[in-house]
Write an enzyme that holds these catalytic residues in place. Structure first.
Site, PDB file in Angstrom:
ATOM      1  N   LEU A 169       0.836  -1.199   0.000  1.00 51.46           N
ATOM      2  CA  LEU A 169       0.000   0.000   0.000  1.00 51.46           C
ATOM      3  C   LEU A 169       0.874   1.254   0.000  1.00 51.46           C
ATOM      4  O   LEU A 169       0.593   2.227  -0.693  1.00 51.46           O
ATOM      5  CB  LEU A 169      -0.938  -0.003   1.218  1.00 51.46           C
ATOM      6  CG  LEU A 169      -1.963   1.130   1.225  1.00 51.46           C
ATOM      7  CD1 LEU A 169      -2.915   1.018   0.038  1.00 51.46           C
ATOM      8  CD2 LEU A 169      -2.754   1.158   2.532  1.00 51.46           C
ATOM      9  N   HIS A 219      11.741  20.549   8.529  1.00 59.23           N
ATOM     10  CA  HIS A 219      10.775  19.636   7.915  1.00 59.23           C
ATOM     11  C   HIS A 219      10.347  20.068   6.518  1.00 59.23           C
ATOM     12  O   HIS A 219       9.618  19.358   5.859  1.00 59.23           O
ATOM     13  CB  HIS A 219       9.543  19.481   8.814  1.00 59.23           C
ATOM     14  CG  HIS A 219       9.900  18.861  10.136  1.00 59.23           C
ATOM     15  ND1 HIS A 219      10.195  19.612  11.240  1.00 59.23           N
ATOM     16  CD2 HIS A 219      10.046  17.585  10.505  1.00 59.23           C
ATOM     17  CE1 HIS A 219      10.498  18.805  12.240  1.00 59.23           C
ATOM     18  NE2 HIS A 219      10.417  17.566  11.822  1.00 59.23           N
ATOM     19  N   ILE A 239      22.439  19.631  14.475  1.00 58.81           N
ATOM     20  CA  ILE A 239      21.952  18.630  15.424  1.00 58.81           C
ATOM     21  C   ILE A 239      22.615  17.266  15.220  1.00 58.81           C
ATOM     22  O   ILE A 239      22.528  16.390  16.069  1.00 58.81           O
ATOM     23  CB  ILE A 239      20.417  18.527  15.329  1.00 58.81           C
ATOM     24  CG1 ILE A 239      19.788  19.900  15.588  1.00 58.81           C
ATOM     25  CG2 ILE A 239      19.846  17.544  16.329  1.00 58.81           C
ATOM     26  CD1 ILE A 239      20.170  20.555  16.905  1.00 58.81           C
TER      27      ILE A 239
HETATM   28  N1  GLN Z   1      21.392  13.489  15.960  1.00 55.31           N
HETATM   29  C1  GLN Z   1      20.180  13.128  15.295  1.00 55.31           C
HETATM   30  C2  GLN Z   1      20.147  13.731  13.896  1.00 55.31           C
HETATM   31  O1  GLN Z   1      20.592  14.807  13.708  1.00 55.31           O
HETATM   32  C3  GLN Z   1      18.972  13.573  16.054  1.00 55.31           C
HETATM   33  C4  GLN Z   1      17.697  13.213  15.348  1.00 55.31           C
HETATM   34  C5  GLN Z   1      16.437  13.385  16.176  1.00 55.31           C
HETATM   35  O2  GLN Z   1      16.405  14.101  17.125  1.00 55.31           O
HETATM   36  N2  GLN Z   1      15.371  12.726  15.818  1.00 55.31           N
HETATM   37  O3  GLN Z   1      19.649  13.143  12.975  1.00 55.31           O
HETATM   38 ZN    ZN Z   2      15.259  16.307  16.641  1.00 52.61          ZN
END
Ligand code: GLN
Ligand code: ZN
Length: 766
Positions: free
Chosen positions: A21, A706, A443
């Site tokens: 799907l 996002h 991050i």
């Molecule tokens: N260190 C991870 C990244 O940058 C953190 C991802 C997350 O918080 N979902 O992808």
């Molecule tokens: Zn995150």
């Protein structure tokens, strides 16, 4: 009217055994197939699913649930009752095109917000309800499905999110009317449900399942005692209808024992309770009397985990209920949408481990055994019970399930192991790192390009060897480091190219975990994840990330962050063992990470980030269970990180900024620096943090990762000015909301350039 239900499941995985799907829907979105072809694939999948569930043993009428969804069951319900937010009124096209417009947005319209479905990893689309959102029954899709089933000679049981849960999960849409409570429109909505029930009955449904998990949650706008009042009203009315299927009212995902005495008085034919997460109330004479002519479906088989049920214990529970004088049948605690299809497909899994597992199909088989026991007596299933006992005993005694050395180490943990030195002392020691005010960083992950995925796939298929793959990854890391240096980022990352997934990567490198081949579970829409199976005591055989971090650090004079996934997140995104408290498992994972941090520090890594995006997700639904959760989860993070010397800076990352009930926990993590999501809420979080005198480092995300949108220097600078007005620049970090792995390089480079320029601009003003 058909007879009682003799045993059932609340729902079945929906994407298909090979995610058919998913593939068809994504092909439709990409314009590669038309709606007719998509509908045809979906129809075939539904037919195969019904046939399959029946073949696994649910042969009685209405025991096969009709639980198909195009994307999400809450969105299905929204269209079923016509509650499609007024802002989508102008969307044209077919029913399905409208449906997907709500799910995914259009050029001009933001999609419905998504949020976590109770305390699971599944995300649903949040309906938007205003004072005048129209409600209008449209049961065409369900009626069509019932018709298909009938043609197959199977009487299925439609599954629908119940009216109380629907409104409790909806949000009041924006605008001046936003402060009204959607549940105040319950009466109108129940009228629409009444019409739908009539239409389903006319289409041949003998039973309908109405799911009311809202009744077990303390995390909704209204206390559950009030939700129960609403439910009583709704089901008095629905139960009183003359033309309707029999109603199975379910209360999955938690404890509804408080509600059962009341639910037993309602004019429905069956009530389901989740006995995996919840308990039974006392089966007193009044309850038994109120259940006369009704059935209790006892959710004794776990729908959220992959272990075989203790059948003997489950059967004893069923018999106890029956002996008390209540007509009872076995069920799953929740829909099986949270588990993969079939253990038999996991041919690469260790055979012994495989024998302990029950995916959706095996759980059906377990329900069937329990039903037969109730119908024919315990002796009739004694062989199955004995076989199951033997398998459980085998699991309990198997090597690796309990490892003495691990247990001794956990037992020896002291309070001191969870405490670093005082904040000020650490701050002084970390002065030497020379981190600037408004330091820029990311991050962790950089774009996971097609090239990276291709190389990984080639390596997994054995087309390139370890040395070639490592060479590829080193080149990738070097290019990510060079890029960050070019852009002028202050604290670098290595980019995580070697990780397919932030949890599975650690699962693959720790003992006590296994990974599956086909164990996909829907997380939202067409997205699925493949959780690892945490089956035994956790140990780290060797350093996991150290070589990569060392290599990355060797390429630059700036600091490169070590990057680990925290213990709570590793548990939250895996199937965890059910034979000991989660807290005990968390300690083991924490100790493995503690060793990894020690090795990173010994290799000269000065800044180490331990991600805990799932900290809030595991928060129990019931208030009284929350304090102990927060205590062990925070304790595990601290156990993982507190071995770090004063001059090692510990960072953490959380994917959200609505801290609410967990603010103390976030503080309790005692991380030197915390990065959070904040761009979409325009830094709302800095004000309360500033007011609370927050004294450690904080990186409120300055842009949303996002979307493909590139934030301008001005807008980032604007957000930073909001932040510096509340929190001293010395404490502030400048970073995106989350990792960049789903982004492309073009937008990443532009966005990060603007981020660095904005940081410089605001730094100059302070
Ligand atoms: N260190 C991870 C990244 O940058 C953190 C991802 C997350 O918080 N979902 O992808
Ligand atoms: Zn995150």
């Amino acid at each position: 009217m058909s007879a009682l239900i003799s045993g059932t499941i609340l729902g079945y995985p929906r994407l298909g055994r090979r995610r058919e799907l998913k593939r068809a829907i994504e092909a439709f979105w990409a314009g590669k197939i038309d709606e007719a072809e998509l509908r045809n694939t979906a129809k075939e999948l539904r037919a195969a699913t019904r046939e399959h569930i029946k073949a696994e043993g649910l042969t009685a009428d209405s025991s096969v649930p009709e639980s198909f969804s195009w994307y999400d069951q809450v969105l299905d319900a929204a269209l079923l009752v016509g509650a499609t937010s007024p802002r989508f009124a102008d969307v044209s096209g077919t029913w399905l095109e409208k449906y997907f417009a709500l799910a995914r947005g259009t050029d001009k319209l933001q999609p419905l917000e998504m949020t976590k479905w109770f305390d699971t990893n599944y995300h649903y689309s949040v309906p938007e309800i205003t004072l005048d959102t129209p409600f209008k029954a449209d049961s065409s899709e369900l009626v069509k499905q019932l018709g298909e089933a009938k043609e197959q000679g199977i009487v299925t049981r439609p599954v629908i999110v119940g009216p109380v849960t629907f409104l409790a999960l909806a949000k009041a849409a924006e605008g001046e009317k936003a402060c009204f409570e959607p549940l105040n429109r319950l009466d109108e909505l129940v009228d629409v449900y009444a019409q739908i029930l009539g239409e389903l009955a006319a289409a041949g449904a003998q039973w309908v399942q109405l799911d009311e998990p809202a009744l077990v949650s303390d995390s909704l706008r209204l206390p559950k005692s009030e939700l129960l009042e609403f439910a009583a009203k709704a089901y008095e009315r629905l139960g009183g209808l003359t033309a309707r299927p029999q109603i199975l009212l379910t209360t999955p995902y938690g404890d509804s024992s408080y509600a059962l005495p009341k639910l037993a008085t309602l004019p429905v034919e069956a009530v389901q309770v989740d006995l995996v997460r919840g308990k039974l109330p006392e089966l007193d004479a009044e309850l038994v009397k109120n259940f006369e002519g009704k059935q209790l479906l006892a959710g004794v088989v776990d729908g959220r985990n992959i272990w075989r049920t203790d059948l003997r214990a489950a059967f004893e529970t069923l018999e106890r209920i029956r002996e008390a004088g209540i007509s009872v049948a076995p069920a799953t605690g929740v829909s099986l949408q949270h588990v993969p299809h079939d253990v038999r497909e996991e041919t690469k899994l260790d055979e012994r481990l495989r024998s302990w597992l029950a995916f959706a199909d095996q759980k059906i088989a377990q329900i069937v055994v329990l039903s037969r026991g109730l119908a024919e007596g315990g002796e009739a299933i004694e062989a199955e019970l004995a076989e199951n006992d033997a398998i459980l005993a085998d699991r309990a005694a198997a090597p690796g399930v309990k490892v003495d050395a691990v247990r001794q180490r956990v037992a020896a943990v002291t309070a001191a192991d969870r405490n670093r030195s005082a904040e000020q002392q650490r701050r002084d020691a970390q002065e030497a790192l020379g981190i600037p005010n408004l330091a820029t960083t990311t991050i962790g992950s950089f774009p996971q390009t097609g090239e990276i995925r291709k190389a990984r796939a080639a390596f997994n298929r054995g087309e390139i060897d370890q040395a070639a793959y490592d060479e590829f990854l080193r080149a990738e890391i070097k290019s990510v480091i060079d890029l960050q240096n070019e852009i002028g980022i202050d604290v670098l990352v290595h980019g995580e190219a070697e990780r397919n997934d932030m949890v599975q990567y650690f699962a693959e490198n720790l003992d006590g975990f296994a990974v599956t081949e086909h164990g996909w579970v829907q997380s939202y829409g067409t997205r699925a994840t493949r959780p690892s199976i945490l089956w035994g005591d956790v140990t780290r055989q060797a350093p996991i990330t150290v070589e990569w971090s060392k290599y990355a650090q060797s390429l630059t004079d700036k600091f490169v962050k070590g990057m680990l996934t925290g213990p709570v997140t590793i548990l939250a995104w895996s199937f965890v063992r059910d034979d000991q408290p989660l807290a005990d498992t968390a300690e083991q994972v924490a100790l493995a990470l503690r060793d990894e941090i020690a090795d990173l520090a010994a290799a000269g890594i000065k800044i180490i980030q331990v991600d805990e995006p799932a900290l809030r997700e595991l928060l129990p639904l019931e208030k009284e269970k929350q304090p102990s959760y927060l205590e062990w989860s925070v304790g595990a993070f601290r156990l993982a990180t507190a071995g770090a010397a004063d001059d090692v800076q510990i960072h953490t990352h959380l994917c959200y900024s609505e801290f609410g009930e967990i603010i103390d926990a976030v503080n309790g993590l005692d991380a030197d620096v915390t990065s959070i999501e904040a761009a979409r809420s325009r830094m709302d979080v800095v004000e309360p943090l500033g007011d609370a005198g927050y004294s450690r480092g904080i990186g409120p995300g300055v842009y949303d990762i996002h979307t493909t949108r590139i934030p301008s220097q001005e807008e980032i600078a604007e957000l930073l000015r909001i932040a510096v007005a509340r929190i001293p620049a010395k404490q502030l970090w400048v970073n995106p909301d989350c990792g960049l792995k789903t982004r492309g390089y073009n937008e990443t480079i532009e966005s990060l350039k603007n981020l660095v320029a904005a940081a410089q601009e605001v730094r100059a003003e302070n």
